[in-house]
Each structure stands twice: as C-alpha cells, then as structure tokens.
Design a protein around this motif. Sequence first.
Motif, PDB file in Angstrom:
ATOM      1  N   LEU A 235      46.288  34.981  40.656  1.00 31.57           N
ATOM      2  CA  LEU A 235      47.544  34.236  40.764  1.00 31.57           C
ATOM      3  C   LEU A 235      47.249  32.845  41.302  1.00 31.57           C
ATOM      4  CD1 LEU A 235      50.053  36.835  42.316  1.00 31.57           C
ATOM      5  CD2 LEU A 235      50.105  35.888  40.001  1.00 31.57           C
ATOM      6  N   PRO A 236      47.991  31.848  40.876  1.00 35.22           N
ATOM      7  CA  PRO A 236      47.760  30.491  41.370  1.00 35.22           C
ATOM      8  C   PRO A 236      47.984  30.376  42.872  1.00 35.22           C
ATOM      9  CG  PRO A 236      49.186  30.478  39.432  1.00 35.22           C
ATOM     10  CD  PRO A 236      49.049  31.899  39.847  1.00 35.22           C
ATOM     11  N   CYS A 237      47.349  29.387  43.483  1.00 39.06           N
ATOM     12  CA  CYS A 237      47.666  29.047  44.863  1.00 39.06           C
ATOM     13  C   CYS A 237      49.156  28.729  44.945  1.00 39.06           C
ATOM     14  CB  CYS A 237      46.853  27.834  45.312  1.00 39.06           C
ATOM     15  SG  CYS A 237      45.070  28.071  45.227  1.00 39.06           S
ATOM     16  N   GLY A 238      49.807  29.224  45.966  1.00 34.43           N
ATOM     17  CA  GLY A 238      51.226  28.972  46.125  1.00 34.43           C
ATOM     18  C   GLY A 238      52.112  29.950  45.397  1.00 34.43           C
TER      19      GLY A 238
ATOM     20  N   SER B 216      43.393  28.767  52.175  1.00 33.80           N
ATOM     21  CA  SER B 216      44.290  29.318  53.195  1.00 33.80           C
ATOM     22  C   SER B 216      45.020  28.234  53.968  1.00 33.80           C
ATOM     23  CB  SER B 216      43.491  30.204  54.165  1.00 33.80           C
ATOM     24  OG  SER B 216      42.782  31.191  53.478  1.00 33.80           O
ATOM     25  N   LEU B 217      45.562  27.285  53.243  1.00 37.22           N
ATOM     26  CA  LEU B 217      46.283  26.189  53.878  1.00 37.22           C
ATOM     27  C   LEU B 217      47.656  26.094  53.227  1.00 37.22           C
ATOM     28  CD1 LEU B 217      46.206  23.879  55.901  1.00 37.22           C
ATOM     29  CD2 LEU B 217      45.243  22.421  54.124  1.00 37.22           C
ATOM     30  N   ASP B 218      48.702  26.365  54.005  1.00 36.29           N
ATOM     31  CA  ASP B 218      50.057  26.395  53.490  1.00 36.29           C
ATOM     32  C   ASP B 218      50.785  25.120  53.918  1.00 36.29           C
ATOM     33  OD1 ASP B 218      52.411  27.171  52.378  1.00 36.29           O
ATOM     34  OD2 ASP B 218      52.978  28.541  53.979  1.00 36.29           O
ATOM     35  N   LEU B 219      50.888  24.167  52.977  1.00 37.97           N
ATOM     36  CA  LEU B 219      51.552  22.892  53.253  1.00 37.97           C
ATOM     37  C   LEU B 219      52.557  22.633  52.129  1.00 37.97           C
ATOM     38  CD1 LEU B 219      48.354  20.840  54.199  1.00 37.97           C
ATOM     39  CD2 LEU B 219      50.069  21.722  55.795  1.00 37.97           C
TER      40      LEU B 219
END
Length: 549
Positions: free
Chosen positions: A207-210, A471-474
């Motif tokens: 699955l894509p990031c995000g 692992s960076l949620d921005l």
Amino acid sequence: MTGGGPDAPLLIPAADTLLLQLAHPDAERCRAELAAFAELERSPDHVHTFRLTDLGLWNARSAGLDAERVIDVLDRYSAQPVPHATLTLVAETMARFGRVLIEGGGGGETLTVRTDEPELLDELLAIAEVATHLAERTGPDTAAVTAERRGRLKQALAAARLPADDRAAVSPGLALDVAASDELVLRPYQQQAVDSWLPGGNGVIVLPCGAGKTVTAIAAAVAVGARTLVLVTSDASMRQWHRELLRFTDLSPDDIGCYAARTKQVRPVTLATYHVLSARRGGEFRHLGLIEEGDWGLIIYDEVHLLPSAVFQLTAAIQGRRRLGLTATLIREDGRERDVFTLVGPKRFDVPWRDLELQGWLAPAVCTEVRVVPTDDERLAHARATGQEKAKVAATVAAKADAVERLLARHPDETALVIGTYVDGLTTLAERLGAALVTGGTPAAERARLFDELRLGERRILVVSKVANFSLDLPEVSVAIQVSGTFGSRQEEAQRLGRIVRPKADGRQAHFYSVVARDTVEQEYAQRRQRFLAEQGYGYEILDGAELG
C-alpha cells in the motif's frame, strides 16, 4: 493468438520484453493490467519497457491469476500476434508455481513435501541444495521436511525455479483478547487487503505511504486474535505503532511491550526493531529467544522491503507462524525480492498509487525534475572523482541551492521538506535557507519537537536527511524537494513521495521536485528512480533550472 491489431499500444520484440507506447489512448489501461504480472524496467518519455520475470509471474499465480488470463491481456493489447516464445514463457513459468506443495501440521511436526509427479521428486533429490533439506522420501511423490528446514527448503526450491505452494498449517500461538476500537473503520481497499491476506496467513500487503498500512495491519491482528510481534525499522516507528495500537484497539499500555536497545519488554503485543533483533554476540543472535519463545500467533514485518539479512535468516526458521509484510514497494536494490516472496510470503494485495489518488484517498501529486548546470570547476571535479564520490560531487553542485530557493518561493504558503542524503551539503543548505536540519545525529527529543512544529504550522521548512524516509507522519506537508538520493533507489523514491501524498485538509495538490545536476551520474540515477513513479502511473515534467525565474 491474433493480437489487438496494428493500432494496439503494445509491442513484443522478444519473448520476455513488452514495449508500451505511451501516446496510445489505451496506454494507461494497458499499463494497469501489465502491472499485475510484469516488471517495469525502463521508463523514458515515449515508450516504457516491461519485463516478464519469474517473480512477477509467480506472484501473479499466487494471487490467483493464471496463464490464460495473462496471455489474454497480452493478446488484447499487442499490435501483432503474441509470439509463440512469449506464450511458452508465460505458461511454463506460471506452471512452475505449485508443482511442489508443502503440507501438514504446524508447530514442531514433520511436514510433507508433495510433487505433482514422481519424476519431479527424483529431480529434486538430485539437486544437492534441495536434497540437503529433505529428511527422507516417504512415497513415490512425497518426502518429509522438518519444521526448522521448511524455510531453507523453500529458498532452495525457488532458486531451482520450482517455488513451493506452502499450505502447511501454522501455529495459532497464544490467544490474545483484543477488539477494535470505534475509531478502527477500514476504507474499502484496506478491508480488501485484510481479506486477501487472511486465508493464507502469510504474505505481503503493498500500500502507498499515507494509505494506512499500520491501520490495515492492526485490523489483521485483531482478526487473528493472537500474541503478535511487530518488527519495525526504528524507535520512531515503534512509538508510532504504540500510539496507533492504543488508538485503534482496546489494548492497554500494559499489553504492549517495546523491545529495543534500552528496554526489553515482552508483552502480548511486542514491538521490536530490526536493529536489536539482528544484534549478535560471539557470532550468535543475542535476542533469538524473542522469536523462538514468544509463542507468537502473528509476526508483522513493517517496511518488509528493508529486511536485514540477519532477519531473513531468523525468518527462515519460523515458517510455522503467521507472517504479514507491509511495504509501499517490494523493490529491493539488493535483488532479494525472491527471499521476501519465499520467506514472508507472496504478494497478497497491491493497489496503484494513482488509483487511490483518483479515489480521493491520497493527495494528487505533481512530479517534476529540475535540471541545474554545474560550474566548470564542478564538472572537472566530477570527471576526476571515482565511484561513489561522483554522486557526492553531483549532490553538492552550488546551483542546487538557488533552485531550492526558487522552488520554495513558488509555494510561499505551503509547508515543505527539503530532503537529501549527504549531511555536509544539507548543513550548508539549511544555513542558507535559515531552516532547521534533522539528521540521524539529531537527538530524538529535538527531532520530535521539530516535526511537531512542522505539523502544527509553527515551522514552514525543514531540511532532513534519510531519517525522514520512513515512519514519518506529516499530513499537511505538501512540497518535497529532493536534492540528493541513494544512487538510483526506487525504494527511496517511493518513501520520499510518500511523505507528501496524505490528503490535505484543503484538498490542495502535492508537489514532488527532484533537483538534478545535468550531465552527471545523477541524471542516470534520476531515470532509474523515476521508474517507480512510472510504475505507479505518474508522469513527470522536466524543467531547466533557468526556467524557474
């Protein structure tokens, strides 16, 4: 096979080679169907080259796609009759998957290896690398394999181009009383991913990031209802998983353990880093007991495309456990995709990034390459450099800083990441921009503070090194400017694009820029990296740095 006619978009010049003409009105539809079984190899502006590979065809077969359906796709889109050599390649390669079955119970039991004919078992016993993992022949077309040899046997069979269909039972592990919270509401594609993975109990979800890989995996863990070990890339990722588990399940903090350098908590759901699991002392894995003695019912591999060699070795020994791999791309630059397929499991679910963008689950992204011109002195330094030094020289071309400033000026009210690989060059760039810099050496507390300020809109620009790849949620960052990368890594391209494609509150577009030094090794690397974008259906514009104004 008659082919789709002379006006069709696909050419097949060799048995394993497919050329897709992008100007054709059916090109996008054809690309989407090819992606299920063929690998994109080159992606220049007008024609994309796909390759039929063992792994691509085996993954398609394990996902339920048979040779007849693959050939039908080729026949519908091909401008000429599909060559006999291609028909043979597809049929024979896909038929190899499942000619060997592994059956039997889980736990410590001996398993049965069954072939589709006695002659094939004779052939396997004649291959030393395969025979060494078989315990004994038990019938005309059956042999025994011990549970601890199950993974090694599967690797040997795949190397012999006879990948096993592993149907042996898995250990249920200790039960875990866990339920989803009210916040765990899956999107349709996330539910499809869980439903695709559950019957086999092993394999990879792409699955894509995000797009919510963590949430999808948590839903899978709830469905399994057993003690779960989650392997992650970093302490930051561990903290993110901890937060999400508390948010989306009824687990308490006491139910979740963190097994890292400074803490060694083993609880019903345990989070461990690849780094600590790979640690050795005296040649032995120091923390092997975490896997062997946990009686886990499920092991989750976050960012499975990054599995270290040591974890591959450990995974080979635990084939009797349910295994779930998560990734935005199965590409590995070391070529070990086959080991992911063999030891973690086949690809169970995949969805193109562009499809989720069109459905509104990801922000629409515009991808642009900006080419800048090195000075004469920089060209000379690049010419004199050898090996990896050429990439470092190209990465620090002075004109890149001008381009970055002009790109940021295009988006004065948007939050931006400037991403690179070489810390020295990033330090200089951060000073010029008056922006903070985050690298692997930035203390965890400071790193968290800077990212929080970016999330809250208290900071508009942040310069980051490779630590921002994962692992960076921005969610509100809408601009990423890449000034250097890890050679031609498509894997890294996927992760960096993923930083900015989470949907924005105001629905605005995301912009992904790559600043490339013209006539250096970076141009070659850029083309390789952009293959990932093309695989996902993205186009990209190429701009001369002088055009930025």
